[in-house]
Scaffold this motif. Structure first.
Motif, PDB file in Angstrom:
ATOM      1  N   PHE A 139     -40.753  31.763 -52.713  1.00  0.00           N
ATOM      2  CA  PHE A 139     -41.348  30.345 -51.754  1.00  0.00           C
ATOM      3  C   PHE A 139     -41.740  29.377 -51.590  1.00  0.00           C
ATOM      4  N   PRO A 140     -41.722  27.760 -51.181  1.00  0.00           N
ATOM      5  CA  PRO A 140     -43.077  26.677 -51.591  1.00  0.00           C
ATOM      6  C   PRO A 140     -44.797  27.336 -51.940  1.00  0.00           C
ATOM      7  N   GLN A 141     -45.061  26.575 -52.416  1.00  0.00           N
ATOM      8  CA  GLN A 141     -46.556  27.001 -53.012  1.00  0.00           C
ATOM      9  C   GLN A 141     -47.577  26.698 -51.314  1.00  0.00           C
ATOM     10  N   ILE A 142     -48.424  27.366 -50.683  1.00  0.00           N
ATOM     11  CA  ILE A 142     -49.142  27.072 -49.741  1.00  0.00           C
ATOM     12  C   ILE A 142     -50.467  26.983 -50.229  1.00  0.00           C
ATOM     13  N   LYS A 143     -51.337  26.146 -49.510  1.00  0.00           N
ATOM     14  CA  LYS A 143     -52.748  26.263 -49.267  1.00  0.00           C
ATOM     15  C   LYS A 143     -53.266  27.254 -48.272  1.00  0.00           C
ATOM     16  N   THR A 144     -54.799  27.914 -49.334  1.00  0.00           N
ATOM     17  CA  THR A 144     -54.097  29.290 -47.940  1.00  0.00           C
ATOM     18  C   THR A 144     -55.358  28.817 -47.218  1.00  0.00           C
ATOM     19  N   ALA A 145     -56.109  27.400 -47.496  1.00  0.00           N
ATOM     20  CA  ALA A 145     -56.940  26.795 -46.038  1.00  0.00           C
ATOM     21  C   ALA A 145     -56.054  26.479 -44.628  1.00  0.00           C
TER      22      ALA A 145
END
Length: 343
Positions: free
Chosen positions: A41-47
């Motif tokens: 799945f697409p990488q995300i920013k935790t923020a």
């Protein structure tokens, strides 16, 4: 309380959600069975998400009809207790809530560098760039070292027909001066508790510390304050201090890597990961690195025979987690006190 599942019970119900959760980014995939490639799945920013639960729901569960039964999470931080805080992120991992509210039947939480260690067994050699010579002994111990936000270190040893990851805090071992130039620079290195550890120089903020120390040793100003700016200036040759700082970074990384090779008798190889490694890869002087790595008298010959690789896979921890998810019996991962199951 954490379930006291016996170590011999290694069954992981499929499908399995795997996740590599760092301080800045999170990556997710699902392994549907023991022969399947992981669905990423697409990488995300935790923020961008308030909680891990919300991220799993939005990024994974809402985007697929596959409903995972098991979650294997690799997190940057300690992995004990029912509420697990991440070191450089506001997320808190609450396995019991994931079970009760997101439908998992089992949740396992590992350290992120355990996942990195699993990866160096799972990765194809196409993703490994050698630095210098050396020949890998396939069943021998291996070490992964990753300068990034901090300096991560983990080993993986082979015994009883399994690969056993060994996580620790090897990035905090002492690092001291050897050469005349070192003795000019080290008095200007910021210390903690009167000592300089590997992580004080071999991570993002460590590169800044090193750059400032080089400038101070020469009585010059240090105009750059971000590791990415120092790396860029070293790459384009616009700042000689940055270039020297990166060369020292490579040399000191070689020293630490050589130390870890001795600790683990890592004839299976040393594996360099981490965001900083990738950024400075064009500047890594193989001769400089190997000279520092091999310079471990009376064991120079032994070190010269140990291979060193840069891991070129951009999602290596997920590869390690996927290998563990498919065949957990292949790995001696101690999940006691780190597994939660539906009552």
């Amino acid at each position: 309380m954490v379930d006291t599942l016996v170590q011999d019970d290694l069954s992981l119900p499929f499908p399995i959600l795997i996740a590599d959760i760092g301080g800045t980014n999170a990556r997710f995939a699902i392994v549907t069975d023991s022969n399947a490639e992981a669905k990423r799945f697409p990488q995300i920013k935790t923020a961008d998400y308030d909680t891990l639960d919300a991220a799993i729901q939005d990024v994974v569960l809402d985007k697929t009809s596959i409903m995972p039964q098991t979650a294997v999470l690799a997190v940057a931080g300690p992995t004990s207790g029912d509420e697990i805080d991440l070191t450089n992120c506001d997320w808190v991992v609450r396995p019991r809530r994931l079970i009760s509210e997101r439908g998992f039947s089992r949740v396992i939480v590992l350290n992120d560098y355990e996942a990195q260690a699993l990866a160096v067994v799972a990765l194809d050699t196409d993703y490994l760039k050698p630095i210098g010579d050396g020949e890998r002994v396939e069943s021998a111990s291996r070490v992964v070292i990753g300068p990034g936000t901090g300096l991560g270190v983990a080993g993986i040893v082979h015994g009883a027909s399994t690969w056993i990851p060994v996580a620790g805090e090897g990035g905090h071992i002492d690092l001291g001066p050897q050469t005349e130039r070192d003795y000019e620079i080290f008095p200007h290195v910021e210390s903690i508790g009167g000592r300089v550890s590997g992580e004080q120089l071999l991570c993002g903020r460590g590169l800044v510390n090193l750059y400032r120390a080089v400038a101070a040793a020469d009585g010059k100003q240090a105009p750059l304050s971000r590791p990415e700016d120092i790396t860029a200036a070293a790459l384009d040759g616009s700042d000689a201090l940055a270039g020297e700082a990166v060369r020292f970074f490579v040399e000191y990384l070689g020293r630490i890597a050589g130390d870890m090779a001795l600790v683990f008798m890592a004839q299976g190889g040393i594996y360099l990961t981490g965001g900083i490694t990738q950024k400075i890869l064009p500047l890594i002087d193989e001769d400089l690195f190997r000279q520092a790595f091999d310079n471990k008298e009376p064991h120079r010959q032994l070190l010269s025979e140990i291979p060193v690789y840069v891991v070129m896979h951009d999602q290596a921890p997920l590869e390690g987690l996927a290998a563990y998810a498919r065949t957990p019996a292949r790995f001696g991962v101690d999940i006691r006190q780190r597994v939660w199951s539906r009552p």
